[in-house]
Design a protein around this motif. Sequence first.
Motif, mmCIF file in Angstrom:
data_model
loop_
_atom_site.group_PDB
_atom_site.id
_atom_site.type_symbol
_atom_site.label_atom_id
_atom_site.label_comp_id
_atom_site.label_asym_id
_atom_site.label_seq_id
_atom_site.Cartn_x
_atom_site.Cartn_y
_atom_site.Cartn_z
ATOM 1 N N GLN A 1 110.293 1.418 -57.806
ATOM 2 C CA GLN A 1 110.045 2.202 -59.016
ATOM 3 C C GLN A 1 108.555 2.236 -59.354
ATOM 4 O O GLN A 1 108.000 3.288 -59.682
ATOM 5 C CB GLN A 1 110.796 1.604 -60.217
ATOM 6 N N LEU A 2 107.892 1.082 -59.271
ATOM 7 C CA LEU A 2 106.484 1.025 -59.659
ATOM 8 C C LEU A 2 105.593 1.710 -58.628
ATOM 9 O O LEU A 2 104.556 2.272 -58.978
ATOM 10 C CB LEU A 2 106.057 -0.430 -59.876
ATOM 11 N N GLU A 3 106.006 1.690 -57.370
ATOM 12 C CA GLU A 3 105.232 2.429 -56.361
ATOM 13 C C GLU A 3 105.325 3.923 -56.626
ATOM 14 O O GLU A 3 104.356 4.660 -56.463
ATOM 15 C CB GLU A 3 105.743 2.097 -54.954
ATOM 16 N N GLN A 4 106.500 4.360 -57.065
ATOM 17 C CA GLN A 4 106.661 5.766 -57.442
ATOM 18 C C GLN A 4 105.727 6.105 -58.591
ATOM 19 O O GLN A 4 105.095 7.158 -58.615
ATOM 20 C CB GLN A 4 108.102 6.020 -57.892
ATOM 21 N N ALA A 5 105.642 5.196 -59.548
ATOM 22 C CA ALA A 5 104.774 5.408 -60.703
ATOM 23 C C ALA A 5 103.317 5.559 -60.257
ATOM 24 O O ALA A 5 102.596 6.440 -60.716
ATOM 25 C CB ALA A 5 104.908 4.247 -61.687
ATOM 26 N N LEU A 6 102.889 4.681 -59.351
ATOM 27 C CA LEU A 6 101.512 4.735 -58.866
ATOM 28 C C LEU A 6 101.230 6.053 -58.160
ATOM 29 O O LEU A 6 100.140 6.608 -58.267
ATOM 30 C CB LEU A 6 101.251 3.578 -57.894
ATOM 31 N N GLY A 7 102.226 6.550 -57.446
ATOM 32 C CA GLY A 7 102.040 7.778 -56.692
ATOM 33 C C GLY A 7 101.863 9.008 -57.544
ATOM 34 O O GLY A 7 101.397 10.047 -57.065
ATOM 35 N N GLN A 8 102.227 8.914 -58.811
ATOM 36 C CA GLN A 8 102.198 10.081 -59.692
ATOM 37 C C GLN A 8 100.827 10.707 -59.848
ATOM 38 O O GLN A 8 100.689 11.925 -59.918
ATOM 39 C CB GLN A 8 102.728 9.719 -61.084
ATOM 40 N N MET A 9 99.801 9.859 -59.923
ATOM 41 C CA MET A 9 98.453 10.393 -60.150
ATOM 42 C C MET A 9 97.990 11.259 -58.988
ATOM 43 O O MET A 9 97.074 12.063 -59.133
ATOM 44 C CB MET A 9 97.443 9.264 -60.384
ATOM 45 N N LYS A 10 98.636 11.084 -57.836
ATOM 46 C CA LYS A 10 98.205 11.866 -56.677
ATOM 47 C C LYS A 10 98.940 13.202 -56.577
ATOM 48 O O LYS A 10 98.634 14.010 -55.722
ATOM 49 C CB LYS A 10 98.458 11.060 -55.393
ATOM 50 N N THR A 11 99.936 13.415 -57.437
ATOM 51 C CA THR A 11 100.695 14.663 -57.332
ATOM 52 C C THR A 11 99.846 15.840 -57.808
ATOM 53 O O THR A 11 98.899 15.666 -58.573
ATOM 54 C CB THR A 11 101.969 14.617 -58.188
ATOM 55 N N ASN A 12 100.227 17.028 -57.355
ATOM 56 C CA ASN A 12 99.472 18.229 -57.731
ATOM 57 C C ASN A 12 99.433 18.427 -59.234
ATOM 58 O O ASN A 12 98.422 18.794 -59.804
ATOM 59 C CB ASN A 12 100.098 19.464 -57.064
ATOM 60 N N HIS A 13 100.567 18.172 -59.858
ATOM 61 C CA HIS A 13 100.681 18.357 -61.303
ATOM 62 C C HIS A 13 99.626 17.544 -62.043
ATOM 63 O O HIS A 13 98.867 18.065 -62.852
ATOM 64 C CB HIS A 13 102.091 17.953 -61.749
ATOM 65 N N CYS A 14 99.585 16.234 -61.725
ATOM 66 C CA CYS A 14 98.631 15.375 -62.429
ATOM 67 C C CYS A 14 97.193 15.738 -62.082
ATOM 68 O O CYS A 14 96.319 15.722 -62.946
ATOM 69 C CB CYS A 14 98.908 13.912 -62.096
ATOM 70 N N ARG A 15 96.968 16.052 -60.822
ATOM 71 C CA ARG A 15 95.601 16.401 -60.396
ATOM 72 C C ARG A 15 95.109 17.623 -61.158
ATOM 73 O O ARG A 15 93.969 17.665 -61.611
ATOM 74 C CB ARG A 15 95.601 16.716 -58.908
ATOM 75 N N ARG A 16 95.977 18.602 -61.320
ATOM 76 C CA ARG A 16 95.617 19.835 -62.026
ATOM 77 C C ARG A 16 95.231 19.520 -63.462
ATOM 78 O O ARG A 16 94.228 20.023 -63.966
ATOM 79 C CB ARG A 16 96.807 20.802 -62.020
ATOM 80 N N ILE A 17 96.015 18.707 -64.107
ATOM 81 C CA ILE A 17 95.745 18.385 -65.515
ATOM 82 C C ILE A 17 94.421 17.646 -65.649
ATOM 83 O O ILE A 17 93.620 17.960 -66.532
ATOM 84 C CB ILE A 17 96.897 17.551 -66.099
ATOM 85 N N VAL A 18 94.189 16.679 -64.775
ATOM 86 C CA VAL A 18 92.929 15.921 -64.824
ATOM 87 C C VAL A 18 91.753 16.851 -64.655
ATOM 88 O O VAL A 18 90.748 16.766 -65.351
ATOM 89 C CB VAL A 18 92.936 14.818 -63.748
ATOM 90 N N ARG A 19 91.878 17.797 -63.711
ATOM 91 C CA ARG A 19 90.788 18.765 -63.465
ATOM 92 C C ARG A 19 90.510 19.582 -64.702
ATOM 93 O O ARG A 19 89.381 19.763 -65.102
ATOM 94 C CB ARG A 19 91.202 19.704 -62.312
ATOM 95 N N HIS A 20 91.570 20.081 -65.352
ATOM 96 C CA HIS A 20 91.401 20.961 -66.505
ATOM 97 C C HIS A 20 90.889 20.232 -67.732
ATOM 98 O O HIS A 20 90.200 20.808 -68.557
ATOM 99 C CB HIS A 20 92.743 21.639 -66.837
ATOM 100 N N MET A 21 91.214 18.954 -67.842
ATOM 101 C CA MET A 21 90.803 18.202 -69.033
ATOM 102 C C MET A 21 89.307 17.991 -69.060
ATOM 103 O O MET A 21 88.703 17.971 -70.107
ATOM 104 C CB MET A 21 91.493 16.835 -69.080
#
Lengths: 150, 151
Positions: A129-149
């Motif tokens: 479960q926690l490895e899944q959590a760590l992987g989230q920041m690498k997803t396209n969704h999160c990357r897009r949001i970080v870029r736009h912020m």
Amino acid sequence: KLNIDVDTAQHGVEGLTYLLIESSKLMISENDFQDSIHALGFSDELNKSLLQLYLDNRKEIRGILGELSPRLPSYHSLEWRLDVQLASRSLRQQIKPAVTMKLYLNQNEGQTAQVLQTDPATLLHLIQQLEQALGQMKTNHCRRIVRHMK
Amino acid sequence: VLDDPDLKDIDPTVLKHCHAAAATCILEAGKHQADISAISTCLEDCKLDKERIEQFCTEYQKNKDALEILLGSIGRSPVHITDVSWRLEYQIKNNQLHKTYQPSYLVTLNVEKSDSGSHPDVSFSCTMEQLQDLVGKLKDAAKSLERATQM
């Protein structure tokens, strides 16, 4: 030593403090800083010194301000130990593996330690479960949001 | 037992004695994980007839595993983790500091509710590095477990 009265010195320090804290908090650019203090009517030399003071101390001030925000208990570290229960008062001849952990958390200026235990199956589940959590920041969704912020 | 219609003609005190005796016998057998022959011998010494002994042993055998699990679960142990939930957030600003732009995790370790007062779930926040540290340590523990089971 400065040949001015206490009140003036105090106001000076307070003003300077306010200037540096607000600038650091908002993370304003060099140009914005210069424009802001220009309105105060100081000499160019003084303005340059103030700008340098701001840039030199900005990071540290932000670090300290960061500590003031509302916080939950935060992770400090974890110690673990493998145990195997061999017998208890209610049941003899057992082989019951368990992982015993001590979780250190930082909380309100202090540190707490909590003893927890889990079984091997749950441990593997936690890791997954926690490895899944760590992987989230690498997803396209999160990357897009970080870029736009930014 | 006392409410059972089939047993209403028997003196309640005797019923209680029987129940207590049977329960003690079963629990002791379970505690020491006695096998059928040991139980039979014990019941023979108590002058039970063969049919009754056979019936008792069959019933015992049926419920042996459940009994073992129940007995094994009695006892004190540290707070037991059953599950984990997590939340990922991206911090933008707070009233002390703007433009923070930092990912932050909120992790909750769900804890087993016991009868002797339930402990609250353990929640804490952490940065990505801290979560990596935590996961790393848990993986070390899992590896050690694997090595231990291969011995």
